[in-house]
Design a protein around this motif. Structure first.
Motif, PDB file in Angstrom:
ATOM      1  N   VAL A  91     -54.673  32.236  22.487  1.00  0.00           N
ATOM      2  CA  VAL A  91     -53.618  32.244  23.080  1.00  0.00           C
ATOM      3  C   VAL A  91     -52.613  33.157  22.308  1.00  0.00           C
ATOM      4  CG1 VAL A  91     -51.562  31.014  23.800  1.00  0.00           C
ATOM      5  CG2 VAL A  91     -53.932  30.152  24.346  1.00  0.00           C
ATOM      6  N   ALA A 137     -55.061  26.345  21.087  1.00  0.00           N
ATOM      7  CA  ALA A 137     -54.709  27.450  21.445  1.00  0.00           C
ATOM      8  C   ALA A 137     -54.780  28.608  20.532  1.00  0.00           C
ATOM      9  CB  ALA A 137     -53.043  27.292  21.658  1.00  0.00           C
ATOM     10  N   GLU A 181     -46.616  32.608  23.147  1.00  0.00           N
ATOM     11  CA  GLU A 181     -46.606  31.442  24.110  1.00  0.00           C
ATOM     12  C   GLU A 181     -46.923  30.234  22.921  1.00  0.00           C
ATOM     13  OE1 GLU A 181     -46.461  30.811  27.090  1.00  0.00           O
ATOM     14  OE2 GLU A 181     -46.030  33.206  27.254  1.00  0.00           O
ATOM     15  N   LYS A 194     -43.508  29.434  21.890  1.00  0.00           N
ATOM     16  CA  LYS A 194     -42.596  28.678  22.751  1.00  0.00           C
ATOM     17  C   LYS A 194     -42.855  27.209  23.263  1.00  0.00           C
ATOM     18  CE  LYS A 194     -42.430  30.974  27.111  1.00  0.00           C
ATOM     19  NZ  LYS A 194     -42.801  32.106  27.962  1.00  0.00           N
ATOM     20  N   GLY A 195     -44.221  27.034  23.146  1.00  0.00           N
ATOM     21  CA  GLY A 195     -44.655  25.565  23.309  1.00  0.00           C
ATOM     22  C   GLY A 195     -44.154  24.787  22.289  1.00  0.00           C
ATOM     23  N   ILE A 196     -43.980  25.349  21.122  1.00  0.00           N
ATOM     24  CA  ILE A 196     -43.861  24.453  19.866  1.00  0.00           C
ATOM     25  C   ILE A 196     -42.319  24.106  19.941  1.00  0.00           C
ATOM     26  CG2 ILE A 196     -43.481  24.583  17.362  1.00  0.00           C
ATOM     27  CD1 ILE A 196     -46.032  26.009  16.960  1.00  0.00           C
TER      28      ILE A 196
END
Lengths: 249, 322
Positions: free
Chosen positions: B227, B222, B231, B234-236
């Motif tokens: 990215v 990403a 974002e 947030k994913g982590i």
């Protein structure tokens, strides 16, 4: 387009890449070839500034006259977000397992070129369709798709954003032969139709012979030979290159 | 799908409670001492054999244990937990008095532990190699190796005895109005002890998860493709929350166990202290009631955690298909 000069990479004091120099010309397909552990992937990581913690890169890498190894993080993320797209080797692990594909594909493509979600769906549905994927995958999670499907999703993003430089790091190693062939055709098409410059990292000589214009041969962290594919195949200069080419037949 | 899952979970909870009550009933009867003697209290030595037999007969203590358990279970299912040997009041009434105190202590400490550890753990985990990252690792080991009862004694001697600013024990002013603020003053010390000894290790756990998650392949992919950092973060955090929630779920039972000690130390009028008291006085109906209630609290908390996990993690929802 990309000129790498005396690039060296050290990880925890161990030298992985040693003074490698090569050139990626605009509008062509250049391939870096070498066995695993020869430092191919690390070279790419250094160029994109995504080396693992504890590693150092020295040398220069000019992308449009900007030294990728010297620019600020902010400039780097701007370049990564607008100029270069990278397809990685391990497609199965390239996506966040707990986010739906639609959202992730948007982050990888539409968001980069400031398209709205609606525009994204309009354009992406067609691209996915061309690649033989149904748009239903947008509502699915990565672990519900196969490696080949995920790799095609990545390629779909590359097709969407039309980057100036496409880096593909062993993109076919997780695909079966049929998909490999398709993928190679896609790369060729992208290069011929859109003029995308491609840097292809691989250990597969057949692929190099089929698509690449130029090749860079790496062995044990060093660039041992650089040249046009036809010439190198005809008259290899380096001893390792000779051995490598012989192993093919 | 979700309804089915909830139903299954509830069934499991009921089974757990059955097993817990069964085991505690038998362990209680296997323990040395005689409830008939205990019933007589301090004058047990004056109890003669005939009298003892009479007590046993009246309370059905001479019947086989399985029969005793059976009738206890039947009555419990009807909502009758029996009458306390010692207090002579219905067990339900006593539990009703104690439950709010335990819930208050548990709720407040859990809230601050989660808020504190999420805050510390996220900052430390996101900045690998920073002072906070290294500092938290040391701090968490230090705070989690301090025994809660020892820290409690230290707090009492400092805040209550030396400074005299906070009450040393109890749940409210004797003869006071017993208002909310009064209770809060009494809550500070026991809650602080529990929070202080737990928040570090919780934060450490989250920190390690975040660091592990940040090293994942998809994060590199990403990042390499531009990215946005927001974002990626947030994913982590989303993915790092699964093992963290799991960890909270795993520690909840021992959390109630640990609060027994803290409740007794600060004479906090909760279920933990009640359990100890009923063990000491061999007040079987009361003990069974409080064990059952604590068991229910654990089952409900675990259910909430599982439900959160289930709704956050698509892999669980989709049955872990690969």
């Amino acid at each position: 387009m990309l000129k790498v000069n005396q690039l060296s990479i050290e990880i925890n004091g161990k030298r992985i890449v040693d003074g490698s120099s090569f050139f990626v010309p605009r509008g062509r397909i250049t391939s870096i070839i070498g066995e695993s552990g020869s430092g191919k992937s690390m070279t790419i990581s250094a160029l994109l500034n995504i080396l693992p913690a504890g590693s150092k890169a020295a040398g220069q890498a000019f992308f449009d006259n900007k030294d990728l190894l010297a620019i600020s993080n902010k400039e780097m993320s701007a370049i990564r977000g607008s100029q270069i797209f990278t397809v990685f080797q391990d497609a199965l692990n390239s996506f966040n397992p707990s986010v739906k594909m639609g959202k992730q594909l948007y982050e990888f493509s539409g968001r980069r070129i400031r398209h709205s979600v609606a525009e994204f769906h309009l354009k992406m549905d067609d691209i996915l369709n061309d690649l033989g994927l149904s748009k239903a995958i947008m509502e699915q999670y990565p672990f519900e798709l196969s490696g080949g499907m995920l790799q095609r999703c990545m390629i779909a993003c590359a097709l969407y954003v039309r980057p100036r430089l496409l880096i593909a790091d062993e993109p076919t190693s997780a695909l079966d032969t049929l998909l490999q062939k398709e993928f190679i055709e896609l790369l060729k098409g992208l290069n011929e139709k859109q003029g995308t410059t491609i840097l292809l990292i691989t250990h597969d000589l057949d692929i190099v012979a089929e698509v690449a214009d130029k090749m860079v041969i790496m062995h044990k962290g060093k660039v041992v030979e650089v040249g046009n594919v036809a010439e190198v195949f005809e008259r290899p200069k380096n001893a390792y290159t000779k051995r490598l080419l012989e192993s093919r037949f | 799908m979700t309804v089915k899952w909830i139903g299954k979970r509830m069934m499991m909870g009921v089974v757990v409670l059955l097993v817990v009550s069964f085991l505690s009933f038998f362990i209680m009867h296997a323990a040395p001492g005689d409830p008939a003697t205990a019933f007589y209290g301090g004058n047990a030595q004056t109890l003669n054999a005939a009298e003892k037999e009479r007590i046993s007969r009246v309370f059905s203590l001479d019947r086989p244990i399985t029969a005793q358990y059976g009738s206890w279970l039947v009555e419990t299912l009807k909502g009758n937990l029996g009458i306390s040997y010692k207090e002579g009041r219905p067990v339900i009434t006593i539990l009703r008095e104690r439950l709010p105190n335990t819930l208050l202590l548990f709720g407040v400490t859990m809230f601050f532990i989660i808020v504190g550890s999420v805050w510390l753990g996220t900052i430390a985990g996101m900045k690998a190699g920073s002072i906070l990252d290294k500092g938290l690792s040391i701090l968490s080991i230090a705070t989690s190796s301090i025994p809660a009862f020892w820290l409690g004694i230290l707090f009492i001697s400092f805040f209550a005895v030396k400074l005299g600013v906070l009450p040393s024990s109890g749940t409210g002013e004797i003869g006071g109005e017993g208002g909310f603020w009064d209770k809060l003053r009494y809550l500070i010390l026991p809650a602080t002890v529990i929070i202080f000894t737990h928040v570090g290790i919780f934060a450490r756990f989250l920190q390690e998860n975040i660091k592990d998650e940040s090293r994942k392949y998809y994060v590199t992919v990403a990042r390499a493709n531009g990215v946005t950092e927001r974002e990626i973060r947030k994913g982590i955090l989303h993915n790092a929350s699964f093992p963290y929630l799991n960890y909270i779920g795993m520690t909840i039972p021992s959390f109630f166990g640990g609060s027994i000690i803290v409740e007794s130390l600060f004479s906090w009028n909760g279920l933990g202290q009640l359990t100890i008291k009923s063990v000491v006085t061999k007040d079987f109906p009361l003990l069974m009631g409080s064990i059952l209630l604590i068991g229910m609290l654990v089952v409900i908390s675990l259910f909430i955690i599982d439900f959160l996990m289930y709704s956050l993690n698509p892999k669980l929802r989709k049955g872990g298909v690969q």
